[in-house]
Design a protein around this motif. Sequence first.
Motif, PDB file in Angstrom:
ATOM      1  N   MET A 329       0.847  -1.193   0.000  1.00  0.00           N
ATOM      2  CA  MET A 329       0.000   0.000   0.000  1.00  0.00           C
ATOM      3  C   MET A 329       0.884   1.244   0.000  1.00  0.00           C
ATOM      4  O   MET A 329       1.933   1.273   0.637  1.00  0.00           O
ATOM      5  N   ARG A 330       0.429   2.243  -0.765  1.00  0.00           N
ATOM      6  CA  ARG A 330       1.006   3.581  -0.662  1.00  0.00           C
ATOM      7  C   ARG A 330      -0.093   4.492  -0.144  1.00  0.00           C
ATOM      8  O   ARG A 330      -1.083   4.729  -0.845  1.00  0.00           O
ATOM      9  N   VAL A 331       0.059   4.976   1.058  1.00  0.00           N
ATOM     10  CA  VAL A 331      -0.958   5.839   1.646  1.00  0.00           C
ATOM     11  C   VAL A 331      -0.442   7.269   1.634  1.00  0.00           C
ATOM     12  O   VAL A 331       0.672   7.547   2.081  1.00  0.00           O
ATOM     13  N   VAL A 332      -1.249   8.173   1.087  1.00  0.00           N
ATOM     14  CA  VAL A 332      -0.788   9.536   0.847  1.00  0.00           C
ATOM     15  C   VAL A 332      -1.829  10.550   1.302  1.00  0.00           C
ATOM     16  O   VAL A 332      -3.017  10.402   1.013  1.00  0.00           O
ATOM     17  N   ASP A 333      -1.368  11.568   2.003  1.00  0.00           N
ATOM     18  CA  ASP A 333      -2.227  12.696   2.367  1.00  0.00           C
ATOM     19  C   ASP A 333      -1.870  13.862   1.458  1.00  0.00           C
ATOM     20  O   ASP A 333      -0.773  14.421   1.541  1.00  0.00           O
ATOM     21  N   ALA A 334      -2.777  14.198   0.556  1.00  0.00           N
ATOM     22  CA  ALA A 334      -2.565  15.301  -0.375  1.00  0.00           C
ATOM     23  C   ALA A 334      -3.923  15.714  -0.922  1.00  0.00           C
ATOM     24  O   ALA A 334      -4.919  15.000  -0.755  1.00  0.00           O
ATOM     25  N   ASP A 335      -3.968  16.863  -1.587  1.00  0.00           N
ATOM     26  CA  ASP A 335      -5.244  17.278  -2.159  1.00  0.00           C
ATOM     27  C   ASP A 335      -5.565  16.409  -3.374  1.00  0.00           C
ATOM     28  O   ASP A 335      -4.715  15.699  -3.911  1.00  0.00           O
ATOM     29  N   ALA A 353      -5.042   8.967   2.553  1.00  0.00           N
ATOM     30  CA  ALA A 353      -4.882   8.813   4.006  1.00  0.00           C
ATOM     31  C   ALA A 353      -6.156   9.214   4.744  1.00  0.00           C
ATOM     32  O   ALA A 353      -6.812  10.196   4.386  1.00  0.00           O
ATOM     33  N   ARG A 354      -6.484   8.450   5.759  1.00  0.00           N
ATOM     34  CA  ARG A 354      -7.602   8.818   6.637  1.00  0.00           C
ATOM     35  C   ARG A 354      -7.143   9.932   7.567  1.00  0.00           C
ATOM     36  O   ARG A 354      -6.089   9.843   8.189  1.00  0.00           O
ATOM     37  N   ASP A 409       5.945  17.246   9.606  1.00  0.00           N
ATOM     38  CA  ASP A 409       5.225  16.362   8.693  1.00  0.00           C
ATOM     39  C   ASP A 409       5.650  14.903   8.833  1.00  0.00           C
ATOM     40  O   ASP A 409       4.907  13.991   8.455  1.00  0.00           O
ATOM     41  N   GLY A 410       6.849  14.675   9.359  1.00  0.00           N
ATOM     42  CA  GLY A 410       7.290  13.301   9.590  1.00  0.00           C
ATOM     43  C   GLY A 410       6.414  12.577  10.594  1.00  0.00           C
ATOM     44  O   GLY A 410       6.179  11.370  10.475  1.00  0.00           O
ATOM     45  N   VAL A 411       5.919  13.292  11.597  1.00  0.00           N
ATOM     46  CA  VAL A 411       5.019  12.693  12.581  1.00  0.00           C
ATOM     47  C   VAL A 411       3.726  12.249  11.904  1.00  0.00           C
ATOM     48  O   VAL A 411       3.220  11.149  12.145  1.00  0.00           O
ATOM     49  N   ALA A 412       3.200  13.119  11.023  1.00  0.00           N
ATOM     50  CA  ALA A 412       1.972  12.778  10.301  1.00  0.00           C
ATOM     51  C   ALA A 412       2.179  11.552   9.421  1.00  0.00           C
ATOM     52  O   ALA A 412       1.326  10.650   9.374  1.00  0.00           O
ATOM     53  N   ALA A 413       3.311  11.489   8.719  1.00  0.00           N
ATOM     54  CA  ALA A 413       3.582  10.339   7.840  1.00  0.00           C
ATOM     55  C   ALA A 413       3.644   9.047   8.650  1.00  0.00           C
ATOM     56  O   ALA A 413       3.120   8.005   8.225  1.00  0.00           O
ATOM     57  N   ALA A 414       4.265   9.095   9.828  1.00  0.00           N
ATOM     58  CA  ALA A 414       4.348   7.906  10.685  1.00  0.00           C
ATOM     59  C   ALA A 414       2.962   7.482  11.173  1.00  0.00           C
ATOM     60  O   ALA A 414       2.661   6.284  11.253  1.00  0.00           O
ATOM     61  N   CYS A 415       2.112   8.450  11.465  1.00  0.00           N
ATOM     62  CA  CYS A 415       0.733   8.142  11.881  1.00  0.00           C
ATOM     63  C   CYS A 415      -0.029   7.440  10.767  1.00  0.00           C
ATOM     64  O   CYS A 415      -0.747   6.458  11.006  1.00  0.00           O
ATOM     65  N   TYR A 416       0.094   7.955   9.542  1.00  0.00           N
ATOM     66  CA  TYR A 416      -0.601   7.342   8.408  1.00  0.00           C
ATOM     67  C   TYR A 416      -0.111   5.912   8.194  1.00  0.00           C
ATOM     68  O   TYR A 416      -0.899   5.007   7.880  1.00  0.00           O
ATOM     69  N   LEU A 417       1.182   5.702   8.340  1.00  0.00           N
ATOM     70  CA  LEU A 417       1.751   4.368   8.167  1.00  0.00           C
ATOM     71  C   LEU A 417       1.116   3.379   9.141  1.00  0.00           C
ATOM     72  O   LEU A 417       0.633   2.305   8.741  1.00  0.00           O
ATOM     73  N   LEU A 418       1.099   3.726  10.414  1.00  0.00           N
ATOM     74  CA  LEU A 418       0.574   2.805  11.429  1.00  0.00           C
ATOM     75  C   LEU A 418      -0.929   2.603  11.301  1.00  0.00           C
ATOM     76  O   LEU A 418      -1.446   1.526  11.569  1.00  0.00           O
ATOM     77  N   ARG A 419      -1.618   3.653  10.878  1.00  0.00           N
ATOM     78  CA  ARG A 419      -3.080   3.562  10.776  1.00  0.00           C
ATOM     79  C   ARG A 419      -3.499   2.636   9.633  1.00  0.00           C
ATOM     80  O   ARG A 419      -4.497   1.911   9.748  1.00  0.00           O
ATOM     81  N   HIS A 420      -2.777   2.646   8.525  1.00  0.00           N
ATOM     82  CA  HIS A 420      -3.224   1.929   7.331  1.00  0.00           C
ATOM     83  C   HIS A 420      -2.557   0.562   7.122  1.00  0.00           C
ATOM     84  O   HIS A 420      -3.069  -0.259   6.355  1.00  0.00           O
TER      85      HIS A 420
END
Length: 466
Positions: A329-335, A353-354, A409-420
Amino acid sequence: MALSEEEQLKARLWELGDLSYLLHDGQDFIRKKYHETTGRRFVVNCSRRYGKSYLACVLALEHALRHENSQIRIAAPTAKMVRSIIEPHMRNILLDAPRTVKPKHLKNMGNWTFPNGSQIHVAGCDAGNAERHRGTEMHLGIIEEAGFVDDLEYVCQDIFLPQTITTDGRIVMLSTPPRTPAHPFAMYCAQAEAKGNYVHRTIYDAPHINDRQREEYCAESGGKHSTTWRREYMAEFVVDETRAIVPEFSEYEKAIVGEIDRPKHFESYTAADLGFKDLTFVVFAYYHFPRDLMVIEDELVLERSNSGVIAAQIKEKEKKLYGDQEPAMRVVDADRIVLSDLSSIHRLRLTPARRDDRDAAINALRLAVTNKKILIHPRCTALRAHLRHGVWNKARTSFERSGEFGHFDGVAAACYLLRHALRGKNPFPIHGADISEETHFIPKRAVNGGDIAEVVDIFRPRHRRR
């Protein structure tokens, strides 16, 4: 009325621009260090109650007295601080000034004008007041409590620095450490220390404070190991635990930073928080099924990059780490536009990303750190810095912004990783190592995992109905 010998001596010192008699030994140590150095920026990181604001005023007055037609600017975090601290200090110091050198104070203009043509301008940096420090030239700029100026880099680099180009002027920053080392003041301290233009002073270097008072301050602060004592009185750069996003990281960092051999079978993940004004931060990880461990192997940090650059760098990093194995999976937070570009133009298979229930996602990251369910490769220096220094804003509505660390933003990326990440999914083949598609017929649905009950059902004996 004739002046006394002491008054005559003071008057002579004012005419020479030497006000060292007003300082205690600790302040004079800093003053001497300032005059011994020549760097463009001189940075003072010192304890509370040291007298740095008073020293700032003395340095400004000395420069104005020694150099005619000088332009000196003192910036404080807020206009209120100017009124409550800077102006009273200036007023008290100038009580000693003889009429021949005493400046006129235009309070509504925030400046003092001297008989020799020099001027000292004072203003806060809040509510747009920083723009009041703009001018054509500046010979000395002082940023008082620099660690608490919200946009320190802008004040220093965009407002103060250009005014010193033709004057060889200097910029002095004085402050107690901010509530997070992510503040630009920490960066300026490191740069100044490397060049020999830095002074660090603790409460133990303040001669006007006795041992009893130090012990009292220490006890009131929570003891020698408390964040308050270390930051406010020892002038150490530590994260305020009440604002830290992942306060556990400082305690467990050594335990969760390291390397481990990958298992034979694994699924990899790419998680990204994309930004343009903020950083684009991507982490590359895999789930170590036997250890129940999320292993972050590498990172990618980009600034102001378009979707083409981002896609190319992600593909390159994935290829380097995992060869031809496509991420699970590639999970991404972007518009939506950027997501569409990455998917349709650059052929990246993505999962948005959720972003709901932010606190739950952060709590999951904190628990992963505490329970050592995450391992970070030592080369992920930016991610470790974001986890170590990341703080909430004052309202706790979002992460604080920092010039060096962006929006953490690194904290956010780590959160998305663990969540998904699909932590419960077994990447190991269900059949034995000696069984393959070359030796046995294996239905496609039983290859590389699948539902255990479904596989068992395939081989269950069938009984005819009677």
